[in-house]
Design a protein around this motif. Structure first.
Motif, PDB file in Angstrom:
ATOM      1  N   SER A   1       0.811  -1.218   0.000  1.00 56.72           N
ATOM      2  CA  SER A   1       0.000   0.000   0.000  1.00 56.72           C
ATOM      3  C   SER A   1       0.842   1.264   0.000  1.00 56.72           C
ATOM      4  CB  SER A   1      -0.942   0.012   1.214  1.00 56.72           C
ATOM      5  OG  SER A   1      -0.219   0.246   2.416  1.00 56.72           O
ATOM      6  N   THR A   2       2.134   1.153   0.330  1.00 56.70           N
ATOM      7  CA  THR A   2       3.001   2.335   0.375  1.00 56.70           C
ATOM      8  C   THR A   2       4.033   2.366  -0.751  1.00 56.70           C
ATOM      9  OG1 THR A   2       4.672   1.304   1.829  1.00 56.70           O
ATOM     10  CG2 THR A   2       2.802   2.413   2.891  1.00 56.70           C
ATOM     11  N   ILE A   3       4.115   1.296  -1.547  1.00 51.27           N
ATOM     12  CA  ILE A   3       5.078   1.287  -2.641  1.00 51.27           C
ATOM     13  C   ILE A   3       4.692   2.366  -3.648  1.00 51.27           C
ATOM     14  CG2 ILE A   3       5.919  -0.032  -4.628  1.00 51.27           C
ATOM     15  CD1 ILE A   3       5.879  -2.522  -2.914  1.00 51.27           C
ATOM     16  N   GLY A   4       5.657   3.165  -4.009  1.00 52.41           N
ATOM     17  CA  GLY A   4       5.427   4.332  -4.851  1.00 52.41           C
ATOM     18  C   GLY A   4       5.734   5.615  -4.121  1.00 52.41           C
ATOM     19  N   LEU A   5       5.678   5.567  -2.785  1.00 56.56           N
ATOM     20  CA  LEU A   5       6.104   6.702  -1.978  1.00 56.56           C
ATOM     21  C   LEU A   5       7.621   6.665  -1.801  1.00 56.56           C
ATOM     22  CD1 LEU A   5       3.486   6.486   0.927  1.00 56.56           C
ATOM     23  CD2 LEU A   5       3.471   8.130  -0.954  1.00 56.56           C
TER      24      LEU A   5
ATOM     25  N   SER B   1      10.864   6.972 -11.481  1.00 53.23           N
ATOM     26  CA  SER B   1      10.550   6.348 -10.200  1.00 53.23           C
ATOM     27  C   SER B   1      10.759   7.314  -9.044  1.00 53.23           C
ATOM     28  CB  SER B   1      11.458   5.118 -10.011  1.00 53.23           C
ATOM     29  OG  SER B   1      11.326   4.573  -8.718  1.00 53.23           O
ATOM     30  N   ASN B   2      10.040   7.068  -7.950  1.00 52.88           N
ATOM     31  CA  ASN B   2      10.297   7.783  -6.702  1.00 52.88           C
ATOM     32  C   ASN B   2      11.385   7.120  -5.881  1.00 52.88           C
ATOM     33  OD1 ASN B   2       8.709  10.061  -6.814  1.00 52.88           O
ATOM     34  ND2 ASN B   2       7.013   9.227  -5.611  1.00 52.88           N
TER      35      ASN B   2
ATOM     36  N   PRO C   1       9.251  14.861  -5.504  1.00 55.29           N
ATOM     37  CA  PRO C   1       8.834  13.522  -5.960  1.00 55.29           C
ATOM     38  C   PRO C   1       7.492  13.568  -6.653  1.00 55.29           C
ATOM     39  CG  PRO C   1       8.374  13.743  -3.623  1.00 55.29           C
ATOM     40  CD  PRO C   1       9.096  15.010  -4.032  1.00 55.29           C
ATOM     41  N   LYS C   2       7.178  12.486  -7.377  1.00 56.69           N
ATOM     42  CA  LYS C   2       5.813  12.322  -7.875  1.00 56.69           C
ATOM     43  C   LYS C   2       4.847  12.394  -6.688  1.00 56.69           C
ATOM     44  CE  LYS C   2       6.660   8.225  -9.466  1.00 56.69           C
ATOM     45  NZ  LYS C   2       6.456   6.887 -10.077  1.00 56.69           N
ATOM     46  N   PRO C   3       3.682  12.999  -6.832  1.00 55.13           N
ATOM     47  CA  PRO C   3       2.959  13.313  -8.072  1.00 55.13           C
ATOM     48  C   PRO C   3       3.340  14.619  -8.754  1.00 55.13           C
ATOM     49  CG  PRO C   3       1.576  13.845  -6.212  1.00 55.13           C
ATOM     50  CD  PRO C   3       2.813  13.193  -5.644  1.00 55.13           C
TER      51      PRO C   3
ATOM     52  N   THR D   1      -0.161   3.186  -9.358  1.00 55.47           N
ATOM     53  CA  THR D   1      -0.723   3.863  -8.194  1.00 55.47           C
ATOM     54  C   THR D   1      -1.484   5.127  -8.578  1.00 55.47           C
ATOM     55  OG1 THR D   1       1.179   5.299  -7.763  1.00 55.47           O
ATOM     56  CG2 THR D   1       1.244   3.070  -6.828  1.00 55.47           C
ATOM     57  N   ASP D   2      -2.247   5.636  -7.618  1.00 55.50           N
ATOM     58  CA  ASP D   2      -2.913   6.923  -7.812  1.00 55.50           C
ATOM     59  C   ASP D   2      -1.895   8.037  -7.994  1.00 55.50           C
ATOM     60  OD1 ASP D   2      -2.026   6.718  -5.169  1.00 55.50           O
ATOM     61  OD2 ASP D   2      -3.788   7.723  -4.323  1.00 55.50           O
ATOM     62  N   ILE D   3      -0.739   7.904  -7.351  1.00 55.15           N
ATOM     63  CA  ILE D   3       0.335   8.888  -7.506  1.00 55.15           C
ATOM     64  C   ILE D   3       0.790   8.941  -8.958  1.00 55.15           C
ATOM     65  CG2 ILE D   3       2.747   9.385  -6.921  1.00 55.15           C
ATOM     66  CD1 ILE D   3       2.160   8.261  -4.135  1.00 55.15           C
TER      67      ILE D   3
END
Length: 218
Positions: free
Chosen positions: A42-46, A103-104, A133-135, A160-162
């Motif tokens: 759930s946190t991958i992408g941050l 990538s972040n 970072p993204k977004p 992801t939503d991001i």
């Protein structure tokens, strides 16, 4: 000529098991709560520091130092490209479509190298290359600038939503992948123009005759 840019974690590679394993190694070392794969996913992408704040409610810079020293190499050795990743990237390049990874991750190129994907990416942009970072769209726009491709001739693929917010902010086509924590409805709600379950569907879904899409706000 257009470009297709990709998020890395859970878009091109399954990193969920690797990251869960290594975060739990850090947790054991620091006396922190052990995490489930679903929590980590759930946190991958941050950015990882932000992920730790979400998962453990706080962040200590010493964790980053230990993670890099003890666990980063282990994590990279456990990364696995999804079925179709190599063939899709190779096929895009054969069709004169530029490709890249945005990538972040900090030092994203190291992770991309660990999976053998660098020869299939014309550009790699990580957190170390940008201020935000993204977004924020800065990383996608930087990648496109390096490729010489305008946003309206590009797509950004992520899980992801991001990622979908990033694509919209950059003025590119947003393609959502259900290979991460978000399902089709969640990705569409986040602004995806297309949602796919398998990366091998990408070329047929895009058509690739033209990647031109309206700019955000046009």
């Amino acid at each position: 000529m257009g470009a297709v840019l990709f998020d890395f974690d859970m878009t091109l590679v399954d990193s969920s098991h690797a990251i869960t394993h290594c975060m739990n190694g850090l947790a054991e070392s620091r006396g922190l709560r052990l995490l489930t794969r679903e929590e980590v996913l759930s946190t991958i992408g941050l950015p990882i520091e932000e992920a730790w704040r979400v998962l453990w409610g706080r962040y200590d810079p010493a964790w980053t130092e230990e993670y890099r020293a003890r666990f980063r190499g282990v994590e990279q050795s456990l990364l696995r490209p999804f079925p179709g990743t190599v063939s899709v990237l190779r096929s895009l390049r054969e069709r004169d479509i530029r490709t890249g990874v945005v990538s972040n991750r900090r030092f994203a190129r190291v992770a991309v190298e660990a999976t053998g994907l660098v020869p299939l990416a014309d550009v790699v942009v990580g957190l170390e290359d940008v201020e935000r970072p993204k977004p924020d769209p800065q990383s996608v726009l930087l990648a496109l600038d390096r490729l010489g491709v305008p946003p309206e001739a590009a797509a950004y693929v992520g899980d992801t939503d991001i990622d979908m917010a990033t694509a919209r902010a950059a003025g590119t086509l947003g393609v959502g992948m259900t290979t991460g924590a978000f399902d089709r409805a969640g990705l569409l709600a986040a602004g995806a123009s297309l949602v796919l379950d398998d990366l091998r569907e990408l070329e047929g879904a895009l058509g690739l005759a033209s990647l031109e899409v309206p700019r955000v706000g046009s």
